[in-house]
Design a protein around this motif. Sequence first.
Motif, PDB file in Angstrom:
ATOM      1  N   UNK A  59       2.863  16.479   4.183  1.00 40.82           N
ATOM      2  CA  UNK A  59       2.880  16.950   5.579  1.00 40.82           C
ATOM      3  C   UNK A  59       1.921  18.111   5.817  1.00 40.82           C
ATOM      4  N   UNK A  60       1.790  18.989   4.813  1.00 41.15           N
ATOM      5  CA  UNK A  60       0.868  20.105   4.992  1.00 41.15           C
ATOM      6  C   UNK A  60      -0.561  19.580   5.104  1.00 41.15           C
ATOM      7  N   UNK A  61      -0.895  18.597   4.285  1.00 37.17           N
ATOM      8  CA  UNK A  61      -2.240  18.037   4.356  1.00 37.17           C
ATOM      9  C   UNK A  61      -2.460  17.348   5.692  1.00 37.17           C
ATOM     10  N   UNK A  74       0.836  -1.192   0.000  1.00 35.88           N
ATOM     11  CA  UNK A  74       0.000   0.000   0.000  1.00 35.88           C
ATOM     12  C   UNK A  74       0.872   1.243   0.000  1.00 35.88           C
ATOM     13  N   UNK A  75       0.272   2.312  -0.442  1.00 34.17           N
ATOM     14  CA  UNK A  75       1.029   3.543  -0.567  1.00 34.17           C
ATOM     15  C   UNK A  75       0.576   4.522   0.513  1.00 34.17           C
ATOM     16  N   UNK A  76       1.506   4.898   1.378  1.00 31.70           N
ATOM     17  CA  UNK A  76       1.166   5.868   2.417  1.00 31.70           C
ATOM     18  C   UNK A  76       1.334   7.275   1.852  1.00 31.70           C
ATOM     19  N   UNK A  77       0.333   8.114   2.034  1.00 27.96           N
ATOM     20  CA  UNK A  77       0.442   9.499   1.556  1.00 27.96           C
ATOM     21  C   UNK A  77       1.426  10.280   2.404  1.00 27.96           C
ATOM     22  N   UNK A  78       1.346  10.047   3.681  1.00 28.68           N
ATOM     23  CA  UNK A  78       2.213  10.812   4.568  1.00 28.68           C
ATOM     24  C   UNK A  78       2.371  10.053   5.874  1.00 28.68           C
ATOM     25  N   UNK A  79       3.507  10.185   6.473  1.00 26.36           N
ATOM     26  CA  UNK A  79       3.758   9.565   7.775  1.00 26.36           C
ATOM     27  C   UNK A  79       4.400  10.599   8.682  1.00 26.36           C
ATOM     28  N   UNK A  80       3.989  10.608   9.922  1.00 25.20           N
ATOM     29  CA  UNK A  80       4.725  11.413  10.899  1.00 25.20           C
ATOM     30  C   UNK A  80       5.095  10.507  12.060  1.00 25.20           C
TER      31      UNK A  80
END
Lengths: 439, 896
Positions: free
Chosen positions: B287-289, A247-253
């Motif tokens: 990150x902004x989203x 799966x493709x993660x859009x963003x991770x923190x």
Amino acid sequence: MPVAASAVYFLNLRGDVLINRLYRDDVGGNMVDAFRMHIMQTKELGTCPVRQIGGCSFFYMRISNVYIVIVVSTNANVACAFKFVVEAVALFKSYFGGSFDEDAIRNNFVLIYELLDEIMDFGYPQNLSPEILKLYITQEGVRSPFSSKQPLDKPVPNATLQVTGAVGWRREGLVYKKNEVFLDIVESVNLLMSSKGSVLRCDVTGKVLMKCFLSGMPDLKLGLNDKIGLEKESQLKSRPTKSGKTIELDDVTFHQCVNLTRFNSEKTVSFVPPDGEFELMKYRITEGVNLPFRVLPTIKELGRTRMEVNVKVKSVFGAKMFALGVVIKVPVPKQTAKASFQVTSGRAKYNPSIDSLVWKIKKFPGQTESTMSAEVELISTIAEKKSWTRPPIQMEFQVPMFTASGLRVRFLKVWEKSGYNTVEWVRYITKAGSYEIRC
Amino acid sequence: MSGHDSKYFSTTKKGEIPELKEELNSQYKDKRKDAVKKVIAAMTVGKDVSSLFTDVVNCMQTENLELKKLVYLYLINYAKSQPDLAILAVNTFVKDSQDPNPLIRALAVRTMGCIRVDKITEYLCDPLQRCLKDDDPYVRKTAAICVAKLYDINAELVEDRGFLDALKDLISDNNPMVVANAVAALAEIQESSSRPIFEITSHTLSKLLTALNECTEWGQVFILDALSKYKAADAREAENIVERVTPRLQHANCAVVLSAVKMILQQMELITSTDVVRNLCKKMAPPLVTLLSAEPEIQYVALRNINLIVQKRPTILAHEIKVFFCKYNDPIYVKMEKLEIMIKLASDRNIDQVLLEFKEYATEVDVDFVRKAVRAIGRCAIKLERAAERCISVLLELIKIKVNYVVQEAIIVIKDIFRRYPNTYESIIATLCESLDTLDEPEAKASMIWIIGEYAERIDNADELLESFLESFPEEPPQVQLQLLTATVKLFLKKPTEGPQQMIQVVLNNATVETDNPDLRDRAYIYWRLLSTDPEAAKDVVLAEKPVISDDSNQLDPSLLDELLSNIATLSSVYHKPPEAFVTRVKTTQKTEEEDYPEAGEQSYSDSPARVADSGASPPASSANPQHPASRQPAAPAALPDLLDLGMDNSGSAIVSVDQPASPAGPPLPVVLPASSGQGLQISAQLIRRDGQVFYSMMFENNSQVPLDGFMIQFNKNTFGLAAGGQLQVPQLLPGTSASTLLPMVLFQNISPGPANTLLQVAIKNNQQPVWYFNDKIYFHVLFTEDGRMERSTFLETWKSLPDSNEVSRDFPASVINSVETTLDRLAASNMFFIAKRKHANQEVLYLSAKIPRGIPFLIELTAVIGTPGVKCAIKTPSPEMAPLFFEAVETLLKS
């Protein structure tokens, strides 16, 4: 300037100061009166969380029945200030045992003063990690107000080194008989569906929560079935990845403990975890989301006094799984008099306080469907010119062992110099975030 | 596990203070500790427990850390009010700063820095020196911040004792938290100093970027913020920096992410490779989203910043418009900001989807949001030519719902659409006219009337439609009156028949003889003369082709945008204003006059009874107002409300009955609208400066027979762009009462072009009366900022650096300086700062400096013979066009 606050106030809903701390001299002690006067007592409350009055700016947040107000007079870092408040509240909660409200503040004011002194200096946030602060800010006074035989403050050796250390979130010398790690993947599905059934917006925000009971200073490495990580891995090992869903993660923190530079270069999530419970990472996915439920509403207004509501809900996850605590709220007009229901499962009733029909199903198996049909009677009122604006249908649920994103933990490796064995537990759960269907 | 501290708040029956005193001196430790807790509890709820100072300080010498902290907390709060007694604590502080326990050492230094009593400050130096070199990093990181505290109290002391160098050494400390705090302290010190103290070289940069990896999340913010000021030498360096900062975008802390974005955007300016830039844009979007899934307050901050970012780099979020769709339960402030960003991101590709959203929002409950949604549709129509037709059809659908405010808002935007695409969509006018009767808001009415006038030749019954409005002409708000006037003239020029001719006479009569609105009257006279001398010329003027408009609303000026982007995550980026527009970084105003103007005090205020205790820079309220000397009203002295006094819980405190003897009051404000011309409403007002901000001090007196409410104020364009910085806060005024208010003002909002002048045109309205217009005068010296003080050397340099053509001088034959001291004090009170003086023959020559917002300095030389009339004033400034205003101000100040 990264200054976050000149003063912090905790107010109750009436505007009484519960506790306050002035960190800098540039705002007057009575600025909070201006806040009461110009924001709390006016309609402005709730219109904007950042406001300027006179030469000062106010940032405020409401948390249960408490307003936390930050006052500054400089061009302060607002993001920093709000995040500080969020983190401070989390810290207080961990000290008070979960609740944060007016009573908790009054009951712990000495402790709060002490913490406020420690977590911010001259308006600059310092270490807010509960794990470390609990080493040397204890609730001694609270625990035993009358036993004076307590040892005089014997700080844990190295406390100060740990506050400031590079691993400022974990203390040394932890020992557990049984070394265990619990991983919880918690996903919230957010959906906005148009009345015609097309998906307007849909995403998953997920968290990886971790509970660590590990001895010493372990190094952990987490592998997920996400595309970038796998590709990187296959490059490194120069062999094709095993087939299976990626799966493709859009963003991770990540939590402070994760080495970001290493993640950026090697795409591995490696870290020294804090002890106990913490949120390791957050992620967001918009592509390829498996919606656990489909909702098909039909609402007919029959004249001025009657409405027919039909809602069909289909579960589209695996047949062996089931959802818990399913609640579907269908808004109805204010002038609703009563409603009669027919449901294929669960229970439905009309709840006037939220102007909604509330349909609850305790256990909802996968690959099934359920319907509710309701007849709603309205009190006929003098025709309002404005037609009823239909708010969206909202849905709540939890599906254990299901991830809407398809995310899976591939491995969790633990290295510690003593070489002990660990037991790892992984759980998955998907919940409804804001699951809205316009009708 | 929860505490039970609330018991300390319960009051006892006996007199509280004596009882506490007794308990504080108890021989039992626990009792003393409980007593201190009670004292702190009393302090928290706002009781004055300063009289227990000695007793509390006596508890300070304890080994119990918790008790010690409580006593310290008490000291921070009360040391200022008991400076002489505070000295009692010094010994313990000094002793504690050498305690073997590092927690206690740090606590002592931390607390001492918070006690802003000069006598203590002196003793702080030695412990601080030691602590900066302490073995324990916890002590060092506390000491680093303490240097910033000390600098704020006494900058000279910090420099003399070499603390700045010690602080710079800490940048190389091996502990990341010490480094971060040292950076924060240095950045702050740099901000308040004009000398270069903390310069970031490429060496420090590299060191700090390495430290970044190990810092706490907050430390990362300090470092990133400090480094964002660094200018890379070339594209390669910029790329290097960006590469090392990018990993921060994955941090869970929103402040770290925003500071990283700020730094990346700064460096991107230098990067030439389009590939690198594209790649960075791609990296910043997620990150902004993600920030939009944080708490609503953080979302708001993020959205305000995203608004700026998409103006600079629209590509970053071009494909992410869906994430800005409003959720039903979003707080209103989040929805409003999302809408603004949706308009900015709307494109031909996504407009259909966006319109569906806007339409959905236009049926929601919150009126403001609905209006903004309708307006958004109009703005998209203006922005996207190919989508205009679709936008209009959505607007028409909304009009058909017949919700009053939706219709009105739609008409307002349709007027703009007509301006943008003339002669394209007029076919819908008929539909608009159907809603004519329901219009009751001035802007909607005015828009509709404009449409009728503009297209009079295509609307068969245009004259009838206009006539229906004419009956109520005198009662209409000025906005509508002006449009009615123009529309009738257009109608007449297009259809010069009998009907319109009669109408025009009625209108012209109404708009000239029977109005006291100067704008309306002037416009009517111009039309009248045009029509009576040359109708063809009138046609050319009135029916001239209008320039096509574009949607530039909410677009910021590029230079302002860049400044705001360099302030990402800060207040400036949330307000969309440069920092100097709202920050008055003047510490002097916070101190009492005794500290700041040691010998000034008495004389400078002796003639001004409007002395407000904590305003160091009180405006010369008593100075004569040359414009209205006669109309000054001695009768009702207005109590100047101090902003800080607003907390008087009596909500009616702002209303002072005229019959009551007014509380110790300042000199009356000049009357700007006498009761005779305001139908019984009298307004007195004056611009003043207080606490580093400009206020419009106003007093309203209601001498009419009806209660007045709903006061609003507006300022016309003026040289300095002065405008209201907030809502006018005037309560309902019952007949015979008055109210005073301080309206905060902001600068540079609506700047009128043309030569600088001091005219301030003000309009005031309320719900009961017509709009009142009056002229006031901008006192130039009100604009002098508190940071106008200049070092002697800077003065000389600046003087030399300015060309001679920038020097202007003027004589004030009537002014006289009787005493240099008094004059200087008076000028200092108005933020004209003394630099040096010298004697030249029998003349005194004084050098002063002043500064107006946007940092424009004035270097001043005053020459005079003491006691003899005649003062010569020469100034040098980068803005010589301001000189006449400046001289006027100086003259006023010298006269008072």
